[in-house]
Design a protein around this motif. Structure first.
Motif, mmCIF file in Angstrom:
data_model
loop_
_atom_site.group_PDB
_atom_site.id
_atom_site.type_symbol
_atom_site.label_atom_id
_atom_site.label_comp_id
_atom_site.label_asym_id
_atom_site.label_seq_id
_atom_site.Cartn_x
_atom_site.Cartn_y
_atom_site.Cartn_z
ATOM 1 N N ALA A 1 61.150 68.724 -34.749
ATOM 2 C CA ALA A 1 62.059 69.853 -34.623
ATOM 3 C C ALA A 1 62.458 69.924 -35.763
ATOM 4 N N ASP A 2 63.685 71.023 -35.440
ATOM 5 C CA ASP A 2 64.750 70.489 -36.889
ATOM 6 C C ASP A 2 65.756 69.773 -36.539
ATOM 7 N N SER A 3 67.100 68.991 -37.154
ATOM 8 C CA SER A 3 67.484 68.028 -36.913
ATOM 9 C C SER A 3 68.907 68.620 -36.089
ATOM 10 N N ASP A 4 69.222 70.616 -36.248
ATOM 11 C CA ASP A 4 69.509 70.633 -35.726
ATOM 12 C C ASP A 4 69.583 71.377 -33.394
ATOM 13 N N ASP A 5 68.371 70.734 -33.701
ATOM 14 C CA ASP A 5 67.764 71.357 -32.658
ATOM 15 C C ASP A 5 67.367 70.147 -31.646
ATOM 16 N N VAL A 6 67.382 69.180 -31.611
ATOM 17 C CA VAL A 6 67.264 67.368 -31.233
ATOM 18 C C VAL A 6 67.811 68.179 -29.083
ATOM 19 N N GLU A 7 68.647 68.553 -29.608
ATOM 20 C CA GLU A 7 68.959 68.940 -28.210
ATOM 21 C C GLU A 7 67.797 69.716 -27.134
ATOM 22 N N ASP B 1 65.375 60.154 -37.815
ATOM 23 C CA ASP B 1 65.488 60.901 -38.561
ATOM 24 C C ASP B 1 64.755 61.145 -40.230
ATOM 25 N N LEU B 2 64.258 62.634 -40.404
ATOM 26 C CA LEU B 2 62.704 62.484 -41.452
ATOM 27 C C LEU B 2 63.352 62.734 -42.252
ATOM 28 N N GLY B 3 64.340 62.784 -42.378
ATOM 29 C CA GLY B 3 65.024 63.215 -43.827
ATOM 30 C C GLY B 3 64.915 65.729 -43.479
ATOM 31 N N HIS B 4 65.553 65.605 -44.354
ATOM 32 C CA HIS B 4 65.419 67.310 -44.661
ATOM 33 C C HIS B 4 65.540 68.048 -43.786
ATOM 34 N N GLY B 5 66.008 67.383 -43.372
ATOM 35 C CA GLY B 5 66.668 68.212 -41.928
ATOM 36 C C GLY B 5 65.391 68.295 -40.375
ATOM 37 N N SER B 6 64.960 67.169 -40.469
ATOM 38 C CA SER B 6 64.280 67.308 -39.513
ATOM 39 C C SER B 6 63.795 66.101 -39.218
ATOM 40 N N SER B 7 63.760 66.107 -37.862
ATOM 41 C CA SER B 7 63.271 65.438 -36.429
ATOM 42 C C SER B 7 62.050 64.805 -35.650
ATOM 43 N N ALA B 8 61.645 63.926 -35.377
ATOM 44 C CA ALA B 8 60.747 63.907 -34.949
ATOM 45 C C ALA B 8 61.824 63.020 -33.299
ATOM 46 N N VAL B 9 61.311 63.703 -32.330
ATOM 47 C CA VAL B 9 61.533 63.141 -31.065
ATOM 48 C C VAL B 9 60.926 62.745 -30.319
ATOM 49 N N PHE B 10 60.941 61.572 -29.134
ATOM 50 C CA PHE B 10 59.816 60.725 -28.652
ATOM 51 C C PHE B 10 60.450 60.830 -27.412
ATOM 52 N N ALA B 11 59.910 60.772 -26.076
ATOM 53 C CA ALA B 11 60.302 60.304 -24.828
ATOM 54 C C ALA B 11 58.583 59.927 -24.406
#
Length: 358
Positions: A337-343, A316-326
């Motif tokens: 991506a936006d936090s709502d678009d993590v899936e 969670d990067l705050g301000h409604g954004s996220s970084a997804v790692f795999a």
């Protein structure tokens, strides 16, 4: 496609010589039958397993690349790392750190950046210095030649100036920014000179060594192969704003990272569809950095499921954004991506892992 590894076995063959015995009788001597040497089966030399952890030049220590005294001589006093600057400006704010992928480290190289004091008296626009050391073999000749002369180039809404130099088996680049449009050649040269002075005592770099390392993909073909339009709707390849940076060209040529930016095609997008601006990144052989990435997001991340990944998380990067790692245990993929678009991001990364692991 995964890259294979060739193992070289050294064989030691020993030739044995035997001789017969002569009789002392006066009759004609009959040579004793010679006994052939026993057959010897060579023992293969054990092949060392690849070492996934690179050996970093200067042992990964930025203060050895440029000492505080050296930095002060041409940057003035008060230089700070990015983390020090963030903490100085936001002492009460806790935030995730170490989210940057480190493709330079995969080669055994090292990249360091410092912020300078506002009253340092440097050329106009200079607020940062970044120095990079890579094995010279990882830098294409045409790239090294292009930046053997100082160049200033746009970076989104700012400007960066770069200068590179080959020193023995290493290549050094100095970069100043963030709003520099006329190259401060003396400053760039001074930074490179100082790094070069420290190189003779530096640890010799060795790249990370993995089996099943991804090849750098063609971005357009990758998007088509993973059915990206099925997930985000009609899109265009390239940057919505800004442009590809020289480092991206260099890292792709070195086989250690590629970013594949895309954005929704407004002309083909329906009114109810979401607009996406995405830049999936693939980093072959970067699993050596996984624990650092994971620990840098403690308290800000959660485990997620990504098909084909051995481990994955969303920070969670705050301000409604996220970084997804795999990661698949060898390579790493990341998508902001936006936090709502993590899936959706997790699905994209899973498809990338599947496609690049074929």
């Amino acid at each position: 496609m995964p890259r294979g590894r060739l193992a070289v076995l050294s064989l030691l063959v020993v030739a044995a010589l035997t001789s017969g015995c002569a009789t002392t009788q006066s009759v004609a001597e009959t040579p004793a039958p010679s006994t052939p040497p026993a057959s010897e089966t060579p023992t293969p030399t054990a092949t060392a397993a690849p070492d996934p952890v690179p050996v970093r030049v200067f042992d990964g220590d930025c203060d050895r690349m440029l000492t505080a005294e050296q930095r002060g001589s041409f940057l003035g006093p008060g230089t700070m790392t990015a983390e020090e600057r963030h903490r100085a400006e936001n002492p009460d704010r806790v935030f995730a750190v170490d989210l940057d992928l480190d493709p330079v480290g995969t080669t055994g190289g090292l990249e360091c950046m410092w912020f300078v004091a506002e009253d340092a008296g440097l050329p106009e626009g200079v607020s940062t210095l970044r120095t990079t050391v890579l094995p010279a073999a990882a830098v294409p000749n045409e790239f090294a030649a292009r930046y053997a002369v100082a160049r200033c180039e746009p970076n989104y809404d700012s400007g960066l100036c770069r200068l590179g130099r080959t020193v023995g088996d290493d290549w050094i680049m100095a970069t100043v920014g963030w709003a520099v449009y006329e190259a401060p050649v003396e400053l760039l040269d001074a930074a490179i000179d100082a790094v070069a002075v420290n190189l003779p005592d530096a640890t010799r770099p060795r790249p990370a060594a993995f089996d099943d390392v991804w090849s750098i993909p063609d971005c357009v073909r990758l998007g088509e192969a993973i059915g990206l339009e099925e997930l985000i709707g009609p899109y265009l390849d390239g940057y919505w704003e800004g442009s590809e940076q020289p480092e991206e060209v260099l890292f792709a040529a070195a086989g250690v990272e590629r970013s594949c930016p895309v954005f929704s095609d407004s002309e083909r997008l329906s009114d109810e569809s979401e607009f996406f601006i995405l830049a999936p990144q693939v980093a072959p052989g970067l699993a050596w950095q996984w624990e650092q990435l994971r620990s840098g997001t403690q308290g800000f991340s959660s485990e997620i499921g990504v098909v084909g990944a051995t481990n994955a998380f969303a920070a969670d990067l705050g301000h409604g954004s996220s970084a997804v790692f795999a990661t698949d245990g060898t390579n790493v993929a990341r998508l902001y991506a936006d936090s709502d678009d993590v899936e959706v991001a997790a699905e994209i990364l899973g498809r990338i892992i599947r496609e690049l692991s074929r």
